[in-house]
Design an enzyme around this catalytic site. Structure first.
Site, PDB file in Angstrom:
ATOM      1  N   GLN A  61       0.838  -1.203   0.000  1.00 55.99           N
ATOM      2  CA  GLN A  61       0.000   0.000   0.000  1.00 55.99           C
ATOM      3  C   GLN A  61       0.873   1.253   0.000  1.00 55.99           C
ATOM      4  O   GLN A  61       1.864   1.305   0.729  1.00 55.99           O
ATOM      5  CB  GLN A  61      -0.897   0.000   1.233  1.00 55.99           C
ATOM      6  N   TYR A  71      -8.806 -11.703  -1.674  1.00 57.02           N
ATOM      7  CA  TYR A  71      -7.985 -10.656  -2.298  1.00 57.02           C
ATOM      8  C   TYR A  71      -6.968 -10.138  -1.288  1.00 57.02           C
ATOM      9  O   TYR A  71      -6.898  -8.942  -1.004  1.00 57.02           O
ATOM     10  CB  TYR A  71      -8.859  -9.497  -2.801  1.00 57.02           C
ATOM     11  N   GLU A 113      -5.347 -15.147  -2.919  1.00 53.13           N
ATOM     12  CA  GLU A 113      -4.793 -14.081  -3.772  1.00 53.13           C
ATOM     13  C   GLU A 113      -4.318 -14.725  -5.076  1.00 53.13           C
ATOM     14  O   GLU A 113      -3.812 -15.844  -5.080  1.00 53.13           O
ATOM     15  CB  GLU A 113      -3.635 -13.414  -3.004  1.00 53.13           C
ATOM     16  N   ASP A 149     -11.485  -7.305  -0.334  1.00 50.52           N
ATOM     17  CA  ASP A 149     -10.807  -6.074  -0.754  1.00 50.52           C
ATOM     18  C   ASP A 149     -10.464  -6.225  -2.231  1.00 50.52           C
ATOM     19  O   ASP A 149      -9.305  -6.345  -2.607  1.00 50.52           O
ATOM     20  CB  ASP A 149      -9.539  -5.886   0.099  1.00 50.52           C
ATOM     21  N   CYS A 175     -12.161   0.105  -3.557  1.00 51.12           N
ATOM     22  CA  CYS A 175     -11.459   1.245  -4.155  1.00 51.12           C
ATOM     23  C   CYS A 175     -12.280   1.829  -5.301  1.00 51.12           C
ATOM     24  O   CYS A 175     -11.803   2.673  -6.038  1.00 51.12           O
ATOM     25  CB  CYS A 175     -10.078   0.816  -4.643  1.00 51.12           C
TER      26      CYS A 175
HETATM   27  N1  SAH Z   1      -5.824  -6.602   0.652  1.00 58.40           N
HETATM   28  C1  SAH Z   1      -4.577  -6.285   0.043  1.00 58.40           C
HETATM   29  C2  SAH Z   1      -4.625  -6.172  -1.497  1.00 58.40           C
HETATM   30  C3  SAH Z   1      -5.807  -5.483  -2.079  1.00 58.40           C
HETATM   31  S1  SAH Z   1      -5.649  -5.096  -3.784  1.00 58.40           S
HETATM   32  C4  SAH Z   1      -3.978  -5.042   0.651  1.00 58.40           C
HETATM   33  O1  SAH Z   1      -4.671  -4.288   1.332  1.00 58.40           O
HETATM   34  O2  SAH Z   1      -2.795  -4.799   0.466  1.00 58.40           O
HETATM   35  C5  SAH Z   1      -6.562  -6.381  -4.558  1.00 58.40           C
HETATM   36  C6  SAH Z   1      -5.803  -7.674  -4.693  1.00 58.40           C
HETATM   37  O3  SAH Z   1      -6.641  -8.625  -5.354  1.00 58.40           O
HETATM   38  C7  SAH Z   1      -4.533  -7.599  -5.520  1.00 58.40           C
HETATM   39  O4  SAH Z   1      -3.478  -8.115  -4.758  1.00 58.40           O
HETATM   40  C8  SAH Z   1      -4.833  -8.505  -6.731  1.00 58.40           C
HETATM   41  O5  SAH Z   1      -3.690  -9.188  -7.188  1.00 58.40           O
HETATM   42  C9  SAH Z   1      -5.846  -9.458  -6.188  1.00 58.40           C
HETATM   43  N2  SAH Z   1      -6.769 -10.095  -7.150  1.00 58.40           N
HETATM   44  C10 SAH Z   1      -7.266  -9.585  -8.302  1.00 58.40           C
HETATM   45  N3  SAH Z   1      -8.132 -10.430  -8.866  1.00 58.40           N
HETATM   46  C11 SAH Z   1      -8.204 -11.525  -8.057  1.00 58.40           C
HETATM   47  C12 SAH Z   1      -8.957 -12.745  -8.097  1.00 58.40           C
HETATM   48  N4  SAH Z   1      -9.797 -13.010  -9.075  1.00 58.40           N
HETATM   49  N5  SAH Z   1      -8.791 -13.626  -7.079  1.00 58.40           N
HETATM   50  C13 SAH Z   1      -7.945 -13.346  -6.047  1.00 58.40           C
HETATM   51  N6  SAH Z   1      -7.212 -12.214  -5.971  1.00 58.40           N
HETATM   52  C14 SAH Z   1      -7.346 -11.306  -6.956  1.00 58.40           C
END
Ligand code: SAH
Length: 460
Positions: free
Chosen positions: A288, A317, A338, A387, A414
């Site tokens: 982040q 996620y 993830e 997320d 977001c």
């Molecule tokens: N919660 C974390 C990341 C949030 S960003 C934080 O706060 O740092 C969203 C994340 O979802 C990213 O890391 C992206 O790689 C992942 N992502 C995107 N599509 C996805 C899917 N279909 N299944 C699982 N993860 C996914």
């Protein structure tokens, strides 16, 4: 709403009053109900504008002269450069930026007939500048000199720049030091049209708490003459730089980093802490970018989850596990999923590093399939945390989540548009928003809106 003719003609000049601000930070005026979008105008302002484009249902115009200014306007010296690229809301007072973000969500809820859901005031940052812990700036030759700068939004106009406003000020200093060293060593700047030159970007990351700095020189060619010497000089000039890397990107592409990264001096990674948890960050790690606001956002999510140490939590996620590990400190067990392999590897390492491997499990794959799998396996989470990226959740993920009957669902979003869509889906399946939505400003001066929302099972 279909129209046959726009009430304005292309190139027409007219005086308008601005009524609203679009989610892309453009002022909106209505001419006989027809919306005109105008950059660098604010609600309440009266402006002389020139129409630049018309379509059936809306048009664009450019500002010629401001006749009445908004009291919320900030005149900034660099506005012309900053406002459209780095800081699209840089001309709006910060208090008004926070209100803008709150209203944006309220308007979307109203449109979706969900306006019984309240939206709290946006949790802001003070000061609302200098927050980014990561910068990736392009390098080009301008008037015979190597310069760092940025591209104006949606264009390839390169603007040399020395102060980037929203980056950690120490990052700006390091960037200038690196620029000067590259100049001294006559390293040729990248030329996009001809695909010549060497140095394409400088990437700098800085740990907010650790104060450790990483510099990545992104080059077109493998061969960086005197690379080691340059790296040593960077470290000698900036003693807080503990890692200097070279990343090679030979492709003609907008993607900044290439496949290959090699160490020039110091160590491969830097560390930083987030709510007292330690994370190791490489050149390519997802982390982040606004550390103090991220802490606030995660704390608000944890508060809403009401963890007592007994709960089973799913973090869909999960990225490198930042939220999962924060929650694992207060829960019985946390499952994370993830899709990026390196991120899951990092999440597992981070769990070990923070002595939380015993009650966390990280899975690589699509959140949708893992939710279905967990549901079939009979896992009964008390809390599901999501997320997702901008496109939000899929219906099938929502279906699997609901079938597991968690008491609480905490949604960090977001993108308010997909959030509101998904809240509607959850509502029709028995989950209601039980606390006002909280926007947390992760990206001051920009139009990004981040929120945290708690939903609970109705029949609880
Ligand atoms: N919660 C974390 C990341 C949030 S960003 C934080 O706060 O740092 C969203 C994340 O979802 C990213 O890391 C992206 O790689 C992942 N992502 C995107 N599509 C996805 C899917 N279909 N299944 C699982 N993860 C996914």
């Amino acid at each position: 709403m279909a129209r046959i003719n726009a009430p304005v003609k292309n190139k027409e000049e007219l005086e308008v009053e601005i009524q609203d601000l679009s989610y892309q930070a453009m002022g909106v005026a209505k001419v006989e109900g027809y919306p005109l979008f105008i950059e660098n105008t604010l609600p309440g302002e009266v402006a002389l504008v020139k129409v630049t484009k018309t379509t059936k249902n809306f048009g664009y115009a450019k500002l010629l002269e401001l006749i009445k200014k908004s009291p919320d306007r900030i005149e900034s010296q660099n506005r012309k450069y900053m406002q459209t690229g780095i800081a699209p809301l840089g001309h709006l007072k910060y208090e008004a930026q926070l209100k803008f973000k709150q209203k944006l969500i309220q308007d979307l809820l109203k449109k979706a007939h969900l306006d019984d859901i309240e939206v709290q005031a946006t949790l802001g940052q003070n000061p609302p500048y200098g927050y980014r812990n990561k910068a990736q700036v392009p390098v080009r030759k301008v008037n015979g000199k190597l310069e760092i700068g940025f591209f104006k939004q949606n264009s390839h106009d390169f603007m040399p720049l020395e102060h980037f406003m929203i980056q950690d000020p120490r990052i700006d200093e390091v960037l200038l030091a690196v620029r000067d060293i590259l100049r001294d060593y006559h390293v040729p700047a990248y030329n996009e049209e001809l695909n010549t030159g060497v140095i394409r970007h400088i990437l700098v990351r800085r740990g907010h708490y650790s104060k450790e700095v990483m510099v990545v020189l992104v080059t077109r060619l493998k061969d960086l003459r005197q690379g080691q010497k340059i790296a040593q000089l960077i470290q000698a000039t900036c003693p807080d730089v503990v890692s200097v890397l070279q990343n090679v990107n030979p492709k003609r592409t907008n993607v900044i980093l290439g496949q290959e990264t090699k160490l020039l001096a110091g160590k491969e990674t830097i560390t930083d802490t987030l709510n007292d948890l330690t994370f190791e960050i490489g050149a390519k790690s997802f982390y982040q970018v606004n550390p103090t606001q991220t802490e606030k956002l995660y704390n608000e999510a944890i508060k809403r989850a009401h963890l007592t140490g007994e709960e089973v939590v799913i973090d869909a996620y999960c990225g490198i596990g930042t939220i999962s590990l924060n929650m694992a400190k207060h829960a019985k067990k946390v499952y994370g999923v993830e899709i990026v392999p390196q991120a899951i590897k990092d999440a597992k390492e981070n769990a070990k590093r923070n002595f939380l491997a015993h009650n966390t499990e990280f899975e690589l794959g699509d959140a949708e399939s893992w939710m279905a799998r967990w549901q079939e396996k009979g896992i009964k989470p008390d809390v599901i945390m999501v997320d997702p990226p901008r496109k939000g959740l899929t219906e099938s993920l929502i279906e699997s989540a609901v079938l597991m009957q968690p008491q609480k669902i905490v949604y960090i979003s977001c993108n308010p548009a997909t959030l509101v869509r998904d809240l509607g889906q959850f509502k029709s399946r028995g989950y209601e928003v039980t606390q006002p939505i909280l926007p947390v400003d992760q990206f001051p001066q920009t139009t990004h809106v981040e929120t945290v929302v708690l939903m609970s099972r109705k029949d609880k």
